[in-house]
Enzyme design. Structure first.
Site, short mmCIF file in Angstrom:
data_model
loop_
_atom_site.label_atom_id
_atom_site.label_comp_id
_atom_site.label_asym_id
_atom_site.label_seq_id
_atom_site.Cartn_x
_atom_site.Cartn_y
_atom_site.Cartn_z
N HIS A 20 0.86 -1.45 0.06
CA HIS A 20 -0.13 0.12 0.06
C HIS A 20 1.01 1.36 0.16
CE1 HIS A 20 -4.00 -1.83 0.63
NE2 HIS A 20 -3.00 -2.92 1.32
N LYS A 66 2.32 2.78 14.13
CA LYS A 66 3.72 2.98 14.68
C LYS A 66 4.32 1.93 15.52
CE LYS A 66 4.05 6.37 11.74
NZ LYS A 66 5.16 6.28 10.58
N TYR A 71 -9.20 6.81 7.13
CA TYR A 71 -9.35 7.72 8.21
C TYR A 71 -10.43 8.71 8.34
CZ TYR A 71 -4.37 6.09 9.29
OH TYR A 71 -3.49 5.52 9.45
N PRO A 113 -2.54 3.70 18.39
CA PRO A 113 -2.27 3.15 17.28
C PRO A 113 -2.54 3.79 16.13
CG PRO A 113 -4.19 1.97 18.94
CD PRO A 113 -3.40 3.04 19.28
N TYR A 140 4.23 9.56 8.10
CA TYR A 140 3.65 8.34 8.00
C TYR A 140 4.12 7.23 7.30
CZ TYR A 140 -1.09 5.68 6.97
OH TYR A 140 -1.98 4.62 6.96
#
Length: 407
Positions: free
Chosen positions: A74, A306, A211, A302, A397
């Site tokens: 991804h 990470k 998200y 979460p 990210y």
């Protein structure tokens, strides 16, 4: 039973098993002790997002064959708010730093198989009940057998004499409490909301992690396998699983994730739990012959996936320091282990907190809730429209770029 080895490793999670495999490959003696059964740790569902650096490190050590073959790649994630959606192509913005989606329990299984196949020793169902000698020439791990989850018992007690201890046994493990009072300082924050974590036998309804910011609260759709999906819902602190029957879960996910021309695929919910959303770091991450790794040293929310990646980065640094020590470097890297890791730990904590407050509704009752919500919308607009803002997000990210492995 009494054993003698060079490094005693507490915990057979990803961090402990990475340390064990790398040390074993370097010819350094080590033994792993784990309080749960092998079946338990190989089935325990946890994170599933593996950063490019983590995958690169595992591959360089021959520990990623199944990961490489079976994981999904991804390179973008999706944000939703007010019925709108946009994607951030973080891999393209970071020179190709993709994520691999591969459930943590699968990686644990792979690492256990690799370690044992090469002659490694793991004492499952043996909780560590004492860690002595951290200030002396050798440390001693005292391990008592525990009744296993299948009722078969755990064997005989084991004492392990070792030169160093890798404490990879999580927040509630025995490693950190073995440090004398006053030798480590704890920094902690309890966040103002919780997460309901849901695991379901449902195919993913997305090709990207989602998200979603909604006036009711955050919703997340995470990817695991072609037939299993993970979801998160923002809930009030103190909420209980009993308040969330399956019908309410699916209805809330549909509402909070809703956009035009999209449908949520459902299935049998197999697991629900309330996550205690807290952040925690201890400084330093070492004392005497003990080195803390992963959740034993720091807890991270979460958000951003990470936790496992940060733990494996700790493990890689500790394995490098131990390998160079036994190669005769005099222990300089071991002495600097904590100093080497804490800057990244704090950077990652900051990113995770930023992402939380980007996507979560302000606490109920706050007099400035409407103002804070407008700030969130501004940040999301910048993330959508500003290449500079998006690149900064992508760098955090995607995680740090891989570097040449020196172990």
């Amino acid at each position: 039973m009494r054993l003698r080895t060079q490094v005693g490793i507490i915990g057979a999670g990803p961090a402990g098993l990475v340390v064990a495999n790398v040390l074993q490959q370097a010819g350094i003696g080590c033994v792993v002790v784990e309080r749960h059964t092998r079946a338990y740790v190989e089935a325990r569902a946890r994170a599933g997002v593996i950063e490019h650096r983590t995958a690169d490190f595992l591959a360089r050590h021959g520990l990623a064959d199944r990961l490489t073959m079976e994981s999904a790649r991804h390179g973008s994630c999706e944000f939703r708010y007010q019925g709108e959606r946009f994607s951030v192509p973080y891999a393209a913005l970071t020179g190709g730093r993709e994520h691999l989606v591969y459930p943590q329990q699968f990686l644990v299984r792979d690492l256990i198989e690799s370690f044992i196949a090469a002659g490694g020793t793991v004492f499952f169902s043996h909780p560590v009940v004492g860690v002595a000698g951290l200030d002396s020439d050798r440390a001693v791990l005292r391990c008592e057998p525990a009744g296993s989850e299948d009722g078969t018992g755990g064997g005989e007690p084991v004492d392990i004499d070792c030169e160093f201890v890798a404490g990879c046994d999580g927040f509630y493990g025995a490693a950190r409490p073995s440090v004398p009072a006053g030798r480590m300082r704890a920094f902690a924050r309890q966040h103002e909301f919780g997460w309901l974590a849901i695991l379901a036998e449902a195919p993913p309804s997305t090709t990207e992690i989602i998200y979603a910011l909604h006036e009711e609260g955050f919703a997340g759709h995470m990817l695991r396998t072609p037939t299993v999906s993970r979801y998160y819902l923002q809930v009030p602190v103190g909420d209980a699983v009993e308040n969330w029957p399956d019908a309410r879960i699916w209805a809330t996910l549909r509402r909070r994730l809703a956009v035009a021309d999209w449908e949520l695929k459902t299935g049998r919910i197999t697991e629900t739990s309330i996550l205690d959303m807290r952040s925690f770091v201890v400084e330093p991450m070492q004392y005497g012959r003990l080195f803390l790794v992963g959740d034993a040293a720091h807890i991270i929310t979460p958000a951003g996936g990470k936790g496992m990646n940060l733990a494996i980065a700790d493990a890689a640094e500790l394995a490098r320091a131990l390998t160079t020590y036994y190669a005769g470097d005099g222990g300089h890297l071991l002495e600097g282990y904590s100093a080497a890791r804490l800057p990244e730990v704090w950077r990652t904590q900051e990113f995770s907190r930023w992402l939380l407050h980007l996507t979560h509704s302000p606490s109920d009752g706050g007099t400035d809730a409407a103002f804070m919500h407008r700030l969130q919308l501004s940040r999301l607009a910048q993330l959508r429209d500003s290449p500079t803002f998006a690149t900064t997000f992508a760098d955090g990210y995607a995680g740090a770029a891989p570097v040449p492995v020196r172990v």
